[in-house]
Design an enzyme around this catalytic site. Structure first.
Site, PDB file in Angstrom:
ATOM      1  N   GLU A  59       5.089  -8.883  -7.513  1.00 52.04           N
ATOM      2  CA  GLU A  59       6.509  -8.508  -7.382  1.00 52.04           C
ATOM      3  C   GLU A  59       7.317  -9.584  -6.665  1.00 52.04           C
ATOM      4  O   GLU A  59       8.513  -9.726  -6.908  1.00 52.04           O
ATOM      5  CB  GLU A  59       6.654  -7.165  -6.657  1.00 52.04           C
ATOM      6  CG  GLU A  59       6.148  -5.954  -7.447  1.00 52.04           C
ATOM      7  CD  GLU A  59       4.658  -5.705  -7.223  1.00 52.04           C
ATOM      8  OE1 GLU A  59       3.966  -6.558  -6.613  1.00 52.04           O
ATOM      9  OE2 GLU A  59       4.190  -4.619  -7.649  1.00 52.04           O
ATOM     10  N   PHE A 121       1.147   9.151  -0.626  1.00 55.04           N
ATOM     11  CA  PHE A 121       0.533   7.970  -1.237  1.00 55.04           C
ATOM     12  C   PHE A 121       1.627   6.993  -1.692  1.00 55.04           C
ATOM     13  O   PHE A 121       2.565   7.382  -2.382  1.00 55.04           O
ATOM     14  CB  PHE A 121      -0.340   8.387  -2.427  1.00 55.04           C
ATOM     15  CG  PHE A 121      -0.940   7.200  -3.142  1.00 55.04           C
ATOM     16  CD1 PHE A 121      -1.854   6.375  -2.486  1.00 55.04           C
ATOM     17  CD2 PHE A 121      -0.584   6.900  -4.448  1.00 55.04           C
ATOM     18  CE1 PHE A 121      -2.406   5.276  -3.127  1.00 55.04           C
ATOM     19  CE2 PHE A 121      -1.124   5.797  -5.097  1.00 55.04           C
ATOM     20  CZ  PHE A 121      -2.038   4.982  -4.432  1.00 55.04           C
ATOM     21  N   GLN A 122       1.503   5.757  -1.278  1.00 53.64           N
ATOM     22  CA  GLN A 122       2.459   4.681  -1.613  1.00 53.64           C
ATOM     23  C   GLN A 122       3.882   4.990  -1.190  1.00 53.64           C
ATOM     24  O   GLN A 122       4.835   4.588  -1.839  1.00 53.64           O
ATOM     25  CB  GLN A 122       2.383   4.329  -3.105  1.00 53.64           C
ATOM     26  CG  GLN A 122       1.051   3.683  -3.455  1.00 53.64           C
ATOM     27  CD  GLN A 122       1.019   3.046  -4.827  1.00 53.64           C
ATOM     28  OE1 GLN A 122       1.676   3.510  -5.742  1.00 53.64           O
ATOM     29  NE2 GLN A 122       0.233   1.981  -4.973  1.00 53.64           N
ATOM     30  N   LYS A 171      10.913   9.652  -7.542  1.00 50.43           N
ATOM     31  CA  LYS A 171      10.290   9.876  -8.843  1.00 50.43           C
ATOM     32  C   LYS A 171      10.832  11.117  -9.541  1.00 50.43           C
ATOM     33  O   LYS A 171      11.080  11.104 -10.758  1.00 50.43           O
ATOM     34  CB  LYS A 171       8.762   9.991  -8.681  1.00 50.43           C
ATOM     35  CG  LYS A 171       8.039  10.076 -10.016  1.00 50.43           C
ATOM     36  CD  LYS A 171       6.519   9.980  -9.872  1.00 50.43           C
ATOM     37  CE  LYS A 171       5.874   9.934 -11.266  1.00 50.43           C
ATOM     38  NZ  LYS A 171       4.402   9.748 -11.189  1.00 50.43           N
ATOM     39  N   MET A 486       5.048 -30.764   5.880  1.00 48.26           N
ATOM     40  CA  MET A 486       6.153 -30.716   6.825  1.00 48.26           C
ATOM     41  C   MET A 486       5.668 -30.310   8.212  1.00 48.26           C
ATOM     42  O   MET A 486       6.126 -30.839   9.223  1.00 48.26           O
ATOM     43  CB  MET A 486       7.234 -29.750   6.332  1.00 48.26           C
ATOM     44  CG  MET A 486       8.476 -29.731   7.204  1.00 48.26           C
ATOM     45  SD  MET A 486       9.215 -31.358   7.359  1.00 48.26           S
ATOM     46  CE  MET A 486      10.426 -31.297   6.050  1.00 48.26           C
TER      47      MET A 486
END
Ligand SMILES: Cc1ncc(C[n+]2csc(CCOP(=O)(O)OP(=O)(O)O)c2C)c(N)n1
Ligand SMILES: [Mg+2]
Lengths: 587, 97
Positions: A59, A121-122, A171, A486
Site C-alpha cells: 500500500e 480484527f484489523q 464495512k 548521505m
C-alpha cells in the site's frame, strides 16, 4: 475500458457501488490499491468500473504512486486500501503528501460500525492516526453520506493549498443499500480558501520591489502547484532580478535562464545561497522558509525585507516575519503583480546592475562540480549528469532520498515544471520507484527515470512487479554506492568516519540485475565510465518493459556545497573544510 | 528568567461532529501551542458547538495560533474575546523590569 456514464441521482444501490460511482463522478481515471476484508465490498463494483485500478504490491507503493500521478498531472491522485495494516501502510505517503502539498484522496475500509472501538480484527483508528497530516479526514458509517463526502474530499484535496484527504468507510456502510445522490454544490462553512489577492497587498508588494536594489526571487513548489511558471518568467524578466528555485521548485523556472542562480539550501549553489543571504528583498513565491533552506533561522537573509506570497495564510510569519504578505493563488498573485510592478517601475526604476554583476560573478566562480576519481571507477554525479543529457529535458525524473537525490537535483538541468518529483518535506526513502510508476501512468508518453539509491531501492522495489504486469515501462537508475550514502557522509564529516550501520554491501547482495529480471524487468549493470553512455542508450532503447540499471559507483563521493544542519548559510562549504573565497568577491 | 506570556481567550465555533475535540486538541499539542483552558458547549444550532479556549501565547504569535486553527476544516470561525490582554508571568517575578 467502458466509457463512464453518469449515474442518475436517486438510484438505489449498495454503499460500495455508491462509492465507486462517486469516484467516477469525481473524474477519477486511475487508482492504486490493494484489497482486504473491510474494503472488499468496494472491490466488487470496482471490477465493473471505468476507473483503471492498478493492483500494487504494497500500500505504500499505492500512496506514492498516487502522489507521482498527482505531481505530473496536477489532478488528485487516488489510493485505496483495507483497514488496519492496509490503512497504516498509507501513513507514510499521506505524511509525505502533506509535507509537499500534494492533492491526494485515500480511501480505506474500516471494520463494521458496530465493531468500532472493540479492538476488532484489523481495526485501526486511521482517522485519528492521520489527523496531523491530512488536510481533512472522514469516518463514514452512513452510506447515504458517501457521495457528499467523496465530493468534499476531492474539493478539499485540490483547492487552496493542495493536500491529502482520507476517507475511512465502515464495512457495513459499504454493504447496506442506499440512494445515490451526487451533490450539485459543496458548502463547507469552515473551508473557504482565498485565491484572489487583495489589491492593496499587490500595490504594497510592487512598491516594495521597486524600492529594492538587491532583490531575489525565492521560488517554492507552490509555483508549480499553481501552474504559474509562464507568469513567473514574465515577472522575473520584467524586473531582471536573480532567481533561486527550491528543491520542490526545480523546473518552475528554466535552469538554462541566465537569471537562474540555482537551488538554495543545505546543498544549494554558492550563488543561490549567497543571493538570499545578501539580498535586501526576498520576493517569496509559494515557498515556506523551510529549515533546509534557511539554515540557522536567526542568521538567514539578515538584511532582507520579506515579501511573502502564499495561498496558505498560516505560512505567513510562521518562520520569518513578512513585511508585505500576499495571500492568494500564486498565479493570480503574479498576474496581478506584473501590471502593478510595471506601474511602480515607471515611477522609479532601481539599478540592479551591481547586484547582478556580483551574483553572476559568484555563479561563474562557483559552478556545481565534482571530482572524477582517478582509479577508473564510476562517479555517481557523472552517471546522473549523463542520464539527464542523454534522456533530455522532456524526461520526468523522480528520486529517492539521499546523496543521489541531491545530485539529481543539481546535475540534471530542469527546463519545465512537473519534470522533477521528489520527497522534499518528508525525505521519504522509497519514494522513487512508486512515484515513477504513478508518473508514468499520468504521462504515458513521457520517458520516466527514477534516480534511486541502493538503500531506497530496497525499500519499495516490489512495485516493479506492478510496473511489469501493467505495462508501465519506467526506467530505474540505481546509484549503487553500497551505502546509506548521505548518512555515511554525515559520519565522515561529523562522526570521525565511524561508519556505524551505513554499509549495505549492495555490490554483493542483492544482485540488482537478477532481482530486476525476476520481477519482469530488464536488468543492466555498468561499472566503468567507458560503458556509461552506451548503457544509458541501451536503457533508453527499451520501451516495452521496465529497465533497471545497477550503476556501480565509487562510495566516497560527497554532496557539495553543504551548509551543515543548524549552522548559518554564511558557513557554506564548497568542499570539506573549504569555504568560498569571500575576500575575492565584492559583496 | 521569566517568560512573558500573553493569555488570550478564543471563541471557536466548530462543526459538532465526532473527533472535533481531538482535531483541536491535537493541533495545539503538535504545534506546541499552550492550551490553558478548554470548554466545549452547545449553541442554538445543534450542528455547531462552541469552544472557549484559553491560550497562552509565547513563542508563537496569536496570529499563528489563529491561522493554524482556521486551517482545520471543522473550524467555522474564531473570535478573540480576550476581555483585556493581560500579562501572565511565570511564578518567578521579573526583577529586570
Ligand atoms: C524511510 C527513511 N528512513 C531513513 C532515512 C534517513 N536517510 C536519509 S538518506 C539515507 C540514505 C539513503 O541511502 P541510499 O538510498 O543508498 O542513497 P545514497 O545517499 O547512498 O545516495 C537515510 C538512511 C530516511 N530519509 N527515510
Ligand atoms: Mg546508496
Amino acid at each position: 475500458m467502458a466509457k463512464h456514464v453518469p449515474t442518475a441521482n436517486g438510484t438505489e444501490m449498495t454503499g460500495a457501488t455508491s462509492l465507486v460511482k462517486s469516484l467516477e463522478a469525481a473524474g477519477v481515471e486511475v487508482m492504486f490499491g490493494l484489497p482486504g476484508g473491510a474494503i472488499l465490498p468496494a472491490y466488487d463494483p470496482i471490477f465493473d468500473s471505468t476507473i483503471r485500478h492498478i493492483l500494487v504490491r504494497h500500500e505504500q507503493g499505492a500512496g506514492h504512486a498516487a502522489t507521482g500521478y498527482a505531481q505530473v498531472t496536477g489532478r488528485a491522485g487516488v489510493c485505496i486500501a483495507t483497514s488496519g495494516p492496509g490503512a497504516t501502510n498509507l501513513v507514510t505517503p499521506l505524511m509525505d503528501a502533506a509535507m509537499d502539498s500534494v492533492p491526494l484522496v485515500a480511501i480505506t475500509g474500516q471494520v463494521p460500525s458496530a465493531a468500532i472501538g472493540t479492538d476488532a480484527f484489523q481495526e485501526a483508528d486511521i482517522r485519528g492516526i492521520t489527523m496531523p497530516f491530512t488536510k481533512h479526514n472522514y469516518l463514514v458509517t452512513d452510506p447515504a453520506e458517501i457521495p457528499g463526502v467523496i465530493a468534499e474530499a476531492f474539493h478539499i484535496a485540490t483547492t487552496g493549498r493542495p493536500g491529502p484527504v482520507l476517507v475511512d468507510v465502515a464495512k457495513d456502510a459499504l454493504q447496506k443499500m442506499t440512494t445515490y445522490n451526487w451533490p450539485t454544490s459543496i458548502k463547507l462553512a469552515g473551508y473557504n480558501p482565498k485565491t484572489t489577492p487583495d489589491a492593496q497587498a499587490i500595490t504594497d508588494a510592487a512598491a516594495l520591489i521597486a524600492q529594492s536594489s538587491k532583490p531575489v526571487f525565492y521560488v517554492g513548489g507552490g509555483v508549480i502547484k499553481a501552474n504559474a511558471s509562464a507568469e513567473l518568467r514574465q515577472l522575473v524578466e520584467l524586473l531582471g532580478a536573480p532567481v533561486v528555485t527550491t528543491l520542490m521548485a526545480r523546473g518552475a523556472f528554466p535552469d538554462s535562464h541566465p537569471l537562474h542562480m540555482g537551488m538554495p539550501g543545505m546543498h544549494g549553489t554558492v550563488a543561490a545561497v549567497t543571493a538570499l543571504q545578501k539580498a535586501d528583498l526576498l520576493i517569496t513565491l509559494g515557498a515556506r522558509f523551510d529549515d533546509r533552506v534557511t539554515g540557522k533561522l536567526s542568521t538567514f537573509a539578515p538584511n532582507a525585507k520579506i515579501l511573502h506570497a502564499d495561498i496558505d495564510p498560516a505560512e505567513i510569519g510562521k518562520n520569518r516575519h513578512a513585511d508585505v504578505a500576499v495571500v492568494g493563488d500564486v498565479r493570480e498573485t503574479i498576474s496581478a503583480l506584473i501590471p502593478a510592478l510595471k506601474a511602480a517601475l515607471a515611477k522609479s526604476q532601481p539599478d540592479l546592475s551591481t547586484w547582478l554583476r556580483q551574483m553572476n560573478s559568484l555563479k561563474a566562480t562557483y559552478p556545481l562540480g565534482y571530482d572524477v576519481p582517478d582509479d577508473g571507477s564510476l562517479s555517481p554525479q557523472l552517471v546522473i549528469e549523463r542520464i539527464g543529457k542523454i534522456s533530455g529535458t522532456d524526461t520526468i525524473f523522480t528520486s529517492g532520498v539521499g546523496q543521489h537525490q541531491m545530485w539529481a537535483s543539481q546535475f540534471i538541468s530542469y527546463e519545465h515544471p512537473r519534470t522533477w518529483l521528489n520527497s522534499g518535506g518528508a525525505g521519504t526513502m522509497g519514494y522513487g520507484v512508486p512515484a515513477a510508476m504513478g508518473a508514468k501512468v499520468g504521462a504515458p508518453n513521457a520517458t520516466v527515470w527514477a534516480i534511486d539509491g541502493d538503500g531506497c531501492f530496497q525499500m519499495t522495489n516490489q512495485e516493479l512487479v506492478t510496473c511489469a504486469l501493467n505495462n508501465i515501462p519506467i526506467k530505474v537508475a540505481i546509484i549503487n554506492n553500497e551505502s546509506l550514502g548521505m548518512v555515511r557522509q554525515w559520519q565522515t564529516l561529523f562522526y570521525e568516519g565511524r561508519y556505524s550501520n551505513t554499509s549495505l554491501e549492495s555490490k554483493r547482495v542483492p544482485n540488482f540485475p537478477m532481482l530486476a529480471e525476476s520481477m519482469g524487468c530488464v536488468g543492466l549493470s555498468c561499472e566503468r565510465p567507458e560503458d556509461l553512455d552506451k548503457t544509458i542508450e541501451k536503457a533508453m532503447s527499451i520501451n516495452d518493459q521496465p529497465v533497471v540499471v545497477d550503476f556501480r559507483v565509487h562510495r566516497d563521493a560527497m554532496v557539495w556545497p553543504m551548509v551543515a544542519a543548524g549552522t548559518s548559510n554564511d558557513e557554506i562549504m564548497i568542499a570539506r573544510a573549504t569555504a568560498p573565497d569571500w575576500d575575492s568577491q565584492e559583496l | 528568567m521569566t517568560t512573558n506570556r500573553r493569555q488570550h481567550t478564543l471563541e471557536v465555533l466548530v462543526e459538532n461532529e465526532p473527533g472535533v475535540l481531538a482535531r483541536v486538541a491535537g493541533l495545539f499539542s503538535r504545534r506546541a501551542f499552550n492550551i490553558e483552558t478548554l470548554n466545549v458547549g452547545p449553541t442554538e444550532d445543534s450542528s455547531i458547538s462552541k469552544m472557549i479556549i484559553g491560550v497562552a501565547v509565547e513563542g508563537h504569535s496569536l496570529e499563528q495560533v489563529i491561522a493554524q486553527l482556521d486551517k482545520l476544516v471543522s473550524v467555522i470561525s474564531i473570535k478573540d474575546v480576550t476581555a483585556q490582554a493581560k500579562e501572565v508571568h511565570d511564578t518567578q517575578p521579573d526583577y529586570q523590569n
